[in-house]
Enzyme design. Structure first.
Site, PDB file in Angstrom:
ATOM      1  N   GLU A   1      -2.857 -14.960   2.103  1.00  0.00           N
ATOM      2  CA  GLU A   1      -1.517 -15.061   2.668  1.00  0.00           C
ATOM      3  C   GLU A   1      -1.153 -16.528   2.882  1.00  0.00           C
ATOM      4  O   GLU A   1      -2.006 -17.418   2.862  1.00  0.00           O
ATOM      5  CB  GLU A   1      -1.467 -14.325   4.018  1.00  0.00           C
ATOM      6  CG  GLU A   1      -1.805 -12.839   3.948  1.00  0.00           C
ATOM      7  CD  GLU A   1      -0.753 -12.025   3.237  1.00  0.00           C
ATOM      8  OE1 GLU A   1       0.408 -12.493   3.144  1.00  0.00           O
ATOM      9  OE2 GLU A   1      -1.084 -10.921   2.760  1.00  0.00           O
TER      10      GLU A   1
ATOM     11  N   LYS B   1      -6.875  -1.382   9.367  1.00  0.00           N
ATOM     12  CA  LYS B   1      -8.140  -1.753  10.012  1.00  0.00           C
ATOM     13  C   LYS B   1      -7.949  -2.271  11.431  1.00  0.00           C
ATOM     14  O   LYS B   1      -8.785  -2.047  12.304  1.00  0.00           O
ATOM     15  CB  LYS B   1      -8.880  -2.791   9.171  1.00  0.00           C
ATOM     16  CG  LYS B   1      -8.051  -3.972   8.772  1.00  0.00           C
ATOM     17  CD  LYS B   1      -8.728  -4.789   7.696  1.00  0.00           C
ATOM     18  CE  LYS B   1      -7.765  -5.764   7.043  1.00  0.00           C
ATOM     19  NZ  LYS B   1      -6.858  -5.092   6.084  1.00  0.00           N
TER      20      LYS B   1
ATOM     21  N   GLU C   1     -10.518   5.948   5.529  1.00  0.00           N
ATOM     22  CA  GLU C   1     -11.395   5.432   4.477  1.00  0.00           C
ATOM     23  C   GLU C   1     -10.946   4.075   3.956  1.00  0.00           C
ATOM     24  O   GLU C   1     -11.749   3.175   3.703  1.00  0.00           O
ATOM     25  CB  GLU C   1     -11.454   6.425   3.305  1.00  0.00           C
ATOM     26  CG  GLU C   1     -12.395   6.030   2.184  1.00  0.00           C
ATOM     27  CD  GLU C   1     -13.855   6.040   2.617  1.00  0.00           C
ATOM     28  OE1 GLU C   1     -14.451   4.944   2.660  1.00  0.00           O
ATOM     29  OE2 GLU C   1     -14.383   7.128   2.899  1.00  0.00           O
TER      30      GLU C   1
ATOM     31  N   ASP D   1     -10.515 -10.583   9.728  1.00  0.00           N
ATOM     32  CA  ASP D   1     -10.450  -9.373   8.909  1.00  0.00           C
ATOM     33  C   ASP D   1     -11.830  -8.749   8.763  1.00  0.00           C
ATOM     34  O   ASP D   1     -12.013  -7.540   8.964  1.00  0.00           O
ATOM     35  CB  ASP D   1      -9.866  -9.719   7.538  1.00  0.00           C
ATOM     36  CG  ASP D   1      -9.846  -8.537   6.592  1.00  0.00           C
ATOM     37  OD1 ASP D   1      -8.941  -7.692   6.730  1.00  0.00           O
ATOM     38  OD2 ASP D   1     -10.729  -8.448   5.719  1.00  0.00           O
TER      39      ASP D   1
ATOM     40  N   VAL E   1     -11.681   0.030   5.449  1.00  0.00           N
ATOM     41  CA  VAL E   1     -12.828  -0.838   5.132  1.00  0.00           C
ATOM     42  C   VAL E   1     -13.109  -0.727   3.639  1.00  0.00           C
ATOM     43  O   VAL E   1     -13.297   0.367   3.117  1.00  0.00           O
ATOM     44  CB  VAL E   1     -14.091  -0.423   5.918  1.00  0.00           C
ATOM     45  CG1 VAL E   1     -15.255  -1.337   5.550  1.00  0.00           C
ATOM     46  CG2 VAL E   1     -13.837  -0.443   7.410  1.00  0.00           C
TER      47      VAL E   1
ATOM     48  N   GLY F   1      -2.047 -14.746  -4.986  1.00  0.00           N
ATOM     49  CA  GLY F   1      -1.717 -13.623  -4.110  1.00  0.00           C
ATOM     50  C   GLY F   1      -2.898 -13.009  -3.397  1.00  0.00           C
ATOM     51  O   GLY F   1      -2.767 -11.979  -2.736  1.00  0.00           O
TER      52      GLY F   1
ATOM     53  N   VAL G   1       0.832  -1.207   0.000  1.00  0.00           N
ATOM     54  CA  VAL G   1       0.000   0.000   0.000  1.00  0.00           C
ATOM     55  C   VAL G   1       0.866   1.256   0.000  1.00  0.00           C
ATOM     56  O   VAL G   1       0.579   2.215  -0.729  1.00  0.00           O
ATOM     57  CB  VAL G   1      -0.964   0.004   1.201  1.00  0.00           C
ATOM     58  CG1 VAL G   1      -1.810   1.278   1.200  1.00  0.00           C
ATOM     59  CG2 VAL G   1      -1.872  -1.216   1.163  1.00  0.00           C
TER      60      VAL G   1
ATOM     61  N   GLY H   1      -6.124  -4.617  -2.732  1.00  0.00           N
ATOM     62  CA  GLY H   1      -5.259  -4.392  -3.879  1.00  0.00           C
ATOM     63  C   GLY H   1      -4.456  -3.127  -3.713  1.00  0.00           C
ATOM     64  O   GLY H   1      -4.884  -2.175  -3.044  1.00  0.00           O
TER      65      GLY H   1
ATOM     66  N   LYS I   1     -13.500  -5.009  10.277  1.00  0.00           N
ATOM     67  CA  LYS I   1     -14.175  -4.042   9.404  1.00  0.00           C
ATOM     68  C   LYS I   1     -15.600  -3.768   9.854  1.00  0.00           C
ATOM     69  O   LYS I   1     -16.040  -2.607   9.856  1.00  0.00           O
ATOM     70  CB  LYS I   1     -14.150  -4.565   7.961  1.00  0.00           C
ATOM     71  CG  LYS I   1     -12.751  -4.596   7.365  1.00  0.00           C
ATOM     72  CD  LYS I   1     -12.726  -5.290   6.017  1.00  0.00           C
ATOM     73  CE  LYS I   1     -11.330  -5.332   5.426  1.00  0.00           C
ATOM     74  NZ  LYS I   1     -11.265  -6.101   4.157  1.00  0.00           N
TER      75      LYS I   1
END
Length: 412
Positions: A184, A99, A123, A195, A126, A181, A12, A299, A199
């Site tokens: 994990e 998150k 932003e 996860d 989530v 990918g 990221v 992504g 969220k």
């Protein structure tokens, strides 16, 4: 010019750099001034054209008064929490995609931001590139939010899609997701629902103004879903999805239902048609009705896009965004899910199973599938209290019926 720092140069973080570099002129036009990445914090070495911007010392960023916005894309709680708190206390706005950080420390960090008249924006925490945080506290501000539910994890949605469309086993679909990918090497955060839990906690906190902690939220993943369950879902016009949901219950205490679990939902519904790595989030407002936000939930570039959007928003504001907030009052507002009601899908096997099922359950719908064994039965119950359902499942076991799996049936 707005000077910013980026904490972390992973997927990221490097995406943030790429988006700002690629869209430099467009961003400057929208903002009215350019964004300059002055510092990047990472302990690793990178052979990139902007390597001169790297530092291994957070104090180089904290003590630089020219840096007004800090982008935290490191992940995890530590040291991200410490860095975010220090930056906010030094009157630097913080933008994050983390998150885990927001779900655990959001109320505290929002409070520190307000005390210092800066902003804590998240932003991208989530839905990746899907706008959801800003619409909920701004565009939908005229609504009482009755309910929020969604497919919040692209990895599990991809796995379930492969099971539904290609008759692929959970194990094979997971291996493919890892190869591509999407998952994990250790997929627990995705397939065990953690996860999605983080969220939905963030969305619940924003919707209802109280900090909802993940440890108070019942969370069930998709590891027990089989191809047999997928076939039975198809028999009744449904698909299996991992759903995170939260709802304000109509009682004086303001209790909130918040949970994550697999669910049968109609294959023609707003969430039932969302496949592959895509996410979909439904917000049910008392004025708008159902509004669905749809897109890639993860992504590099979609997430980076949301992060940079928050950077632009932070650069435009000269004070705290009052509508983006919730508080931690020290109470657990999440109700015991056993006190709530839903219909259930049940798959079981045993001698005389059909007659025993009819003795214990009222108003049921039996399901079928190709090559169903004679001693296997699957059915959908009427709406039941979760605690009552548990009692009935126990009665089945006492009568020699093996319950193989059960899944909630939801109306989304």
């Amino acid at each position: 010019m707005v000077n910013i720092a980026v904490l972390g140069h992973g997927v990221v973080g490097s995406g943030v750099v790429e988006v700002i570099d690629t869209n430099y002129g467009h961003i400057a036009k929208n903002l009215g001034q350019a964004i300059n990445i002055k510092r990047i914090l990472d302990l690793r070495e990178f052979d990139v054209p902007y390597s001169y911007k790297f530092t291994k010392d957070f104090d180089d960023i904290l003590n630089d008064d020219e840096i007004s916005i800090v982008v935290e894309v490191m992940g995890g709680i530590n040291p991200a929490y410490d860095f975010a708190k220090k930056a906010l206390s030094r009157k630097k706005s913080v933008v994050t995609s983390n998150k885990e950080l927001v779900a655990a420390k959001g109320a505290e960090l929002l409070k520190i931001a307000k005390e210092n008249n800066v902003n804590f924006y998240f932003e991208a925490s989530v839905g990746g590139g899907i706008p959801i945080i800003m619409p909920m506290h701004s565009c939908l501000a005229a609504n009482v939010i009755d309910e929020v539910a969604g497919i919040l994890n692209g990895t599990t949605n991809y796995i379930l899609t492969k099971m539904i469309r290609e008759n692929m086993s959970f194990e094979d679909a997971l291996k493919l997701a890892q190869h591509l990918g999407y998952a994990e090497r250790n997929p627990s955060a995705d397939v065990d629902g953690h996860d999605a839990c983080r969220k939905i906690c963030i969305l619940a906190s924003l919707a209802y103004g109280k900090h909802i902690y993940p440890e108070n939220v019942y969370t069930q993943g998709i590891t027990d879903i089989s191809l047999e369950d997928v076939e039975y879902a198809d028999n009744c016009g449904c698909v299996v999805k991992l759903i995170g949901r939260t709802k304000k219950l109509s009682n004086e205490s303001g209790d909130i239902l918040c949970m994550v679990s697999p669910a049968f939902i109609s294959n023609q519904s707003q969430l039932g048609v969302i496949d592959d790595v895509f996410n979909g989030i439904m917000v049910r407002g008392n004025a708008t009705g159902d509004v669905v936000f749809y897109g890639k939930g993860a992504g590099k570039l979609p997430t980076a896009s949301a992060v940079v959007g928050d950077v632009i928003a932070a650069a435009k504001r000269f004070k705290t965004t009052e509508s983006l907030t919730w508080e931690d009052d020290g109470k657990n507002h999440v109700v015991d899910y056993k006190t709530t009601s839903v219909p259930f899908y049940v798959r079981c096997k045993g001698e005389n199973a059909e007659s025993i099922i009819c003795e214990i359950f009222d108003d049921i719908e039996f399901l079928s599938r190709k090559n169903k064994p004679d001693n296997e039965q699957a059915f959908i119950t009427a709406e039941l209290l979760e605690s009552d359902f548990d009692s009935k499942i126990e009665k089945l076991s006492q009568k020699g019926i093996e319950v193989i799996n059960y899944i909630r049936v939801l109306n989304y």
